[in-house]
Design a protein around this motif. Structure first.
Motif, PDB file in Angstrom:
ATOM      1  N   ALA A 253     -33.382  19.749  61.033  1.00  0.00           N
ATOM      2  CA  ALA A 253     -34.102  18.482  60.905  1.00  0.00           C
ATOM      3  C   ALA A 253     -33.518  17.377  61.766  1.00  0.00           C
ATOM      4  O   ALA A 253     -34.232  16.474  62.197  1.00  0.00           O
ATOM      5  N   ASP A 328     -40.904  11.856  57.991  1.00  0.00           N
ATOM      6  CA  ASP A 328     -40.320  12.372  59.238  1.00  0.00           C
ATOM      7  C   ASP A 328     -39.899  13.825  59.093  1.00  0.00           C
ATOM      8  O   ASP A 328     -40.053  14.630  60.008  1.00  0.00           O
ATOM      9  N   VAL A 329     -39.338  14.148  57.917  1.00  0.00           N
ATOM     10  CA  VAL A 329     -38.821  15.493  57.658  1.00  0.00           C
ATOM     11  C   VAL A 329     -39.251  15.936  56.264  1.00  0.00           C
ATOM     12  O   VAL A 329     -39.071  15.197  55.288  1.00  0.00           O
ATOM     13  N   THR A 344     -45.813  21.601  55.341  1.00  0.00           N
ATOM     14  CA  THR A 344     -46.371  21.318  56.663  1.00  0.00           C
ATOM     15  C   THR A 344     -47.372  20.166  56.624  1.00  0.00           C
ATOM     16  O   THR A 344     -47.520  19.428  57.594  1.00  0.00           O
ATOM     17  N   LYS A 352     -41.173  17.051  61.316  1.00  0.00           N
ATOM     18  CA  LYS A 352     -40.524  18.371  61.225  1.00  0.00           C
ATOM     19  C   LYS A 352     -40.667  18.933  59.814  1.00  0.00           C
ATOM     20  O   LYS A 352     -40.277  18.281  58.837  1.00  0.00           O
ATOM     21  N   VAL A 354     -39.188  21.855  57.680  1.00  0.00           N
ATOM     22  CA  VAL A 354     -38.035  22.766  57.736  1.00  0.00           C
ATOM     23  C   VAL A 354     -38.098  23.720  56.548  1.00  0.00           C
ATOM     24  O   VAL A 354     -38.158  23.289  55.393  1.00  0.00           O
ATOM     25  N   LYS A 378     -43.752  20.213  64.045  1.00  0.00           N
ATOM     26  CA  LYS A 378     -42.690  21.183  64.325  1.00  0.00           C
ATOM     27  C   LYS A 378     -42.352  21.935  63.044  1.00  0.00           C
ATOM     28  O   LYS A 378     -42.009  21.310  62.036  1.00  0.00           O
ATOM     29  N   ILE A 380     -39.757  24.635  61.541  1.00  0.00           N
ATOM     30  CA  ILE A 380     -38.429  25.149  61.899  1.00  0.00           C
ATOM     31  C   ILE A 380     -37.858  25.947  60.726  1.00  0.00           C
ATOM     32  O   ILE A 380     -37.809  25.458  59.597  1.00  0.00           O
TER      33      ILE A 380
END
Length: 439
Positions: A253, A328-329, A344, A352, A354, A378, A380
């Protein structure tokens, strides 16, 4: 014959020079090179023994016992049983640890429930603390100086070899040997287990180091020194729950001050994510779970907002909290297709998502492709930290009080209650993290 004697003399010289911890090490080494010279080998061992630094001279109470107990997983549906083992012996680059505590983790539970394939019978347990009692033969002096006999240690579930393609680049979390041998075969990196039943000599596989035992063999690269200030029991979670969270927040992240963060699933790993997000300066920290007791505890770990996903739409609520933008994360710490999708959908454009939760083998997560492409989402995956560089940092965070270990560990079990501990975990009775005390 002259060459043979020269090689034997060299081995004896090195035994004195490097101070092998027991005559067993020398015996094995001589027998390996000179299997037919048993009488000569025994004489050599006797002659060199005065120059060998025995573990029995270092540890109080004498040398190593001949046996130990370990908790064995046999097969799905069968309870874990405590069995007698021969004392495991470390090889080069490995350390024998007298286990003091071992965490109770969902990764072990996935194996017990046959959701993640693994060799059996095996000894589970992968986040441990303990005391160094023996170094493997031919272990380098630098390792012995870093981890001397008697030192208190904590071990990470990732055990990097230190030499493969990824380890050489500092990516311990992708160690080729770890996945090829330990995760795929239940062995250490010579292709052999260190665990053998005392009754039959039958080999038993190792999930990571096989920490649910009175002694375990750990790669030296996976160990960090544990200061006297930190207790064995609570510190065990540094090796997985906190280690996994730190890897996710740091390497995946890359959380920065002022970031908004959502954590979906606030068990042992998720609650650790909350603490690390707070330590890194995240501004809005949203905890999502379906249990009110976990959400109440999440507030003590730094959550500024909580969402009960059993009563509210977590994605909609996260959007409401963030003014319609998303975070943001977002971190998914459960390993479920539904929460994968929620993760997501919760991030802002360019955010992001994660994923750190493991699940049943073959499970698939879904995502809207057009949003992924157009909004630069993104996704991850993250599977722990990087042992050699991160584990000492986590110890420091705990030592300075930045990370609160005592509040994270909510349940303690004795060794004989190991099967009950995993039953409680399976039934959702554990808030935070549980630890089994093996002293």
């Amino acid at each position: 014959m002259a060459t043979s004697l020269l090689r034997r003399t060299s081995i004896i010289h090195n035994a004195r020079r490097f101070k092998f911890p027991s005559s067993w090490c020398l015996s094995e080494l001589l027998t390996q090179h000179f299997p037919i010279d048993n009488a000569v080998n025994e004489n050599a061992i006797h002659r060199v023994s005065k120059g060998v630094s025995f573990y029995s001279q270092v540890a109080s109470g004498g040398g190593l016992p001949s046996s130990m107990r370990g908790a064995v997983f046999w097969e799905k549906g069968k309870p874990l049983s405590i069995e007698e083992f021969h004392i495991p012996r470390p090889k080069a680059g490995e350390v024998l640890v007298k286990t003091k505590a071992c965490g109770v983790c969902h990764s072990d539970l996935h194996v017990i429930k046959d959701e993640i394939p693994f060799s059996s019978p095996c000894v589970l347990g992968h986040e441990i603390t303990g005391e160094v009692v023996e170094h493997g033969p031919l272990t380098d002096n630098k390792t012995k100086e870093r981890l001397p006999i008697g030192s208190r240690v904590v071990g990470s579930f990732h055990m990097p070899c230190g030499t493969c393609f990824y380890c050489s680049k500092g990516h311990d979390d992708l160690c080729e040997q770890f996945f090829a041998y330990n995760k795929a075969k239940g062995t250490l990196y010579d292709g052999e287990t260190r665990l053998f039943l005392r009754s039959s000599g039958k080999p038993v596989y190792m999930y990571c180091m096989g920490g649910l035992a009175e002694y375990c063999v750990v790669l030296a690269n996976a160990l960090a020194v544990l200061p006297n200030l930190l207790p064995y029991t609570e510190s065990a979670i540094l090796g997985c729950a906190v280690f996994t969270a730190y890897g996710a927040m740091t390497h995946a992240a890359k959380v920065r001050p002022g970031d908004s963060v959502a954590v979906i699933g606030t068990g042992g790993v998720g609650s650790s994510c909350l603490q690390i997000a707070r330590a890194f300066g995240a501004f809005e920290i949203i905890a999502v779970d379906i249990q009110d007791d976990k959400l109440d505890q999440a507030k003590t770990f730094g959550a500024t907002h909580t969402v009960n996903a059993a009563r509210e739409d977590p994605v909609g609520k996260i959007m409401e909290i963030t003014g319609g933008k998303g975070v943001d994360v977002a971190v998914e710490a459960l390993g479920k297709p539904q929460t994968f999708s929620q993760c997501t959908q919760s991030v802002k454009d360019g955010g992001k998502a994660v994923m750190i939760g493991l699940t049943q083998a073959g499970a698939v997560g879904q995502i809207e492709i057009n949003r992924l492409v157009r909004r630069k989402i993104k996704i991850i995956g993250s599977y722990g930290g990087r042992a050699r560089q991160d584990l000492p940092k986590l110890v420091r965070l705990a030592e300075t009080g930045v990370f609160n270990l005592s509040n994270t560990v909510s349940r303690r079990y004795n060794f004989e209650e190991v099967d009950k501990a995993f039953a409680d975990l399976n039934q959702g009775k554990i808030v935070g993290r549980a630890v089994i005390e093996i002293r």
